[in-house]
Design an enzyme around this catalytic site. Structure first.
Site, mmCIF file in Angstrom:
data_model
loop_
_atom_site.group_PDB
_atom_site.id
_atom_site.type_symbol
_atom_site.label_atom_id
_atom_site.label_comp_id
_atom_site.label_asym_id
_atom_site.label_seq_id
_atom_site.Cartn_x
_atom_site.Cartn_y
_atom_site.Cartn_z
ATOM 1 C CE LYS A 115 -6.223 -6.633 -11.592
ATOM 2 N NZ LYS A 115 -5.276 -7.748 -11.516
ATOM 3 N NE ARG A 162 -1.640 -6.078 -6.092
ATOM 4 C CZ ARG A 162 -1.424 -5.750 -7.359
ATOM 5 N NH1 ARG A 162 -1.894 -4.648 -7.843
ATOM 6 N NH2 ARG A 162 -0.758 -6.561 -8.140
ATOM 7 N NE ARG A 177 2.005 -10.533 -17.458
ATOM 8 C CZ ARG A 177 1.274 -9.927 -16.529
ATOM 9 N NH1 ARG A 177 0.079 -9.475 -16.814
ATOM 10 N NH2 ARG A 177 1.743 -9.790 -15.309
ATOM 11 N NE ARG A 193 5.039 -7.075 -14.880
ATOM 12 C CZ ARG A 193 3.802 -6.907 -14.409
ATOM 13 N NH1 ARG A 193 2.849 -6.478 -15.217
ATOM 14 N NH2 ARG A 193 3.508 -7.165 -13.153
ATOM 15 N NE ARG A 212 2.880 -10.049 -9.580
ATOM 16 C CZ ARG A 212 2.876 -10.146 -10.906
ATOM 17 N NH1 ARG A 212 3.691 -10.973 -11.515
ATOM 18 N NH2 ARG A 212 2.060 -9.430 -11.610
HETATM 19 P P1 AMP Z 1 0.657 -5.327 -11.115
HETATM 20 O O1 AMP Z 1 1.193 -4.789 -12.396
HETATM 21 O O2 AMP Z 1 -0.714 -4.793 -10.761
HETATM 22 O O3 AMP Z 1 0.721 -6.835 -11.059
HETATM 23 O O4 AMP Z 1 1.630 -4.783 -9.942
HETATM 24 C C1 AMP Z 1 3.002 -5.094 -9.932
HETATM 25 C C2 AMP Z 1 3.564 -4.933 -8.525
HETATM 26 O O5 AMP Z 1 3.400 -3.576 -8.082
HETATM 27 C C3 AMP Z 1 2.869 -5.763 -7.441
HETATM 28 O O6 AMP Z 1 3.374 -7.089 -7.368
HETATM 29 C C4 AMP Z 1 3.183 -4.948 -6.184
HETATM 30 O O7 AMP Z 1 4.534 -5.150 -5.778
HETATM 31 C C5 AMP Z 1 3.071 -3.523 -6.699
HETATM 32 N N1 AMP Z 1 1.689 -2.987 -6.577
HETATM 33 C C6 AMP Z 1 0.833 -2.656 -7.585
HETATM 34 N N2 AMP Z 1 -0.338 -2.195 -7.096
HETATM 35 C C7 AMP Z 1 -0.228 -2.230 -5.746
HETATM 36 C C8 AMP Z 1 -1.107 -1.911 -4.675
HETATM 37 N N3 AMP Z 1 -2.361 -1.453 -4.911
HETATM 38 N N4 AMP Z 1 -0.653 -2.087 -3.411
HETATM 39 C C9 AMP Z 1 0.591 -2.533 -3.153
HETATM 40 N N5 AMP Z 1 1.471 -2.885 -4.105
HETATM 41 C C10 AMP Z 1 1.077 -2.735 -5.400
#
Ligand code: AMP
Length: 210
Positions: free
Chosen positions: A13, A88, A127, A155, A166
């Site tokens: 994404k 989310r 990654r 990361r 996740r």
């Molecule tokens: P991402 O880079 O989108 O995979 O986000 C990394 C981490 O940030 C996730 O595993 C969550 O811990 C937190 N996070 C990101 N977006 C959200 C969201 N919309 N709601 C809750 N936690 C989020």
């Protein structure tokens, strides 16, 4: 154009949003990038979010909702945005809908990136992040230039156990938001498997309702 990208973590994404944001003239807004920045800057939000992120758990809705509402009210997002990683959960989707409807706006496109769990685990654990530029590479599919290889880092939430957490969260909570959007707009499912160019072509077609 107001667009929401939905898909498992690591489904491409963010990569696709970065590729098309200039073409569409609207900003890419990634909740994950914003939270990581808050953590690295040590802000109050970052301090509250850090422990959830490390485990691969979701950060509480109220924190993320406030953060995104403030962001989409910035002038560069007036004509639209690509939301990546938000909403989310159902309460996040409802909060966004309510905030937009106050100014007679709505989400026009919801793109669902379809990638299997097995593929997500293989991709995410390969990654790597360049801490100097913020660019993401993949040591299986998107090789970095050899001279920067040594400075790349993984990361902290890209190890297999956290990726599985996740994914579990995604299946538990995020798919429900697709049903929410199906009642309001046309949700387009595209395969997130293939080259960056192939996925971009599918995405642009979906946005043109082709
Ligand atoms: P991402 O880079 O989108 O995979 O986000 C990394 C981490 O940030 C996730 O595993 C969550 O811990 C937190 N996070 C990101 N977006 C959200 C969201 N919309 N709601 C809750 N936690 C989020």
């Amino acid at each position: 154009m107001r667009i929401v990208f939905v898909g498992p973590p690591g489904s491409g994404k963010g990569t696709q949003a970065k590729r098309i944001q200039r073409k569409l003239g609207i900003p890419h807004i990634s909740s994950g990038d914003m939270l990581r920045e808050a953590v690295s800057k040590g802000t109050a939000l970052g301090k509250q979010a850090e422990s959830y992120m490390k485990k691969g758990a979701l950060v509480p809705d109220s924190l993320v909702i406030d953060m995104i509402m403030e962001r989409i009210n910035q002038p560069d997002a007036e004509k639209g945005f690509i939301l990546d990683g938000f909403p989310r959960t159902l309460p996040q989707a409802e909060a966004l809908d309510e905030a937009l409807s106050k100014s007679d706006q709505q989400i026009q496109h919801v793109i669902h990136f379809d990638v299997s769990d097995g593929e997500i685990i293989a991709r995410s654990t390969a990654r790597r992040l360049d801490p100097e530029t913020g660019k993401i590479y993949n040591i299986k599919y998107d090789l970095p230039p050899p001279e920067i290889m040594s400075r790349l880092v993984q990361r902290s939430d890209d190890n297999e156990e956290t990726v599985k957490n996740r994914l579990a969260k995604y299946h538990e909570e995020t798919e429900a938001i697709l049903d929410f959007y199906r009642q309001k707009t046309n949700v387009k499912k595209i395969s997130g498997v293939g080259s960056f160019e192939e996925v971009e072509e599918r995405l642009l077609k979906a946005l043109k309702n082709e």
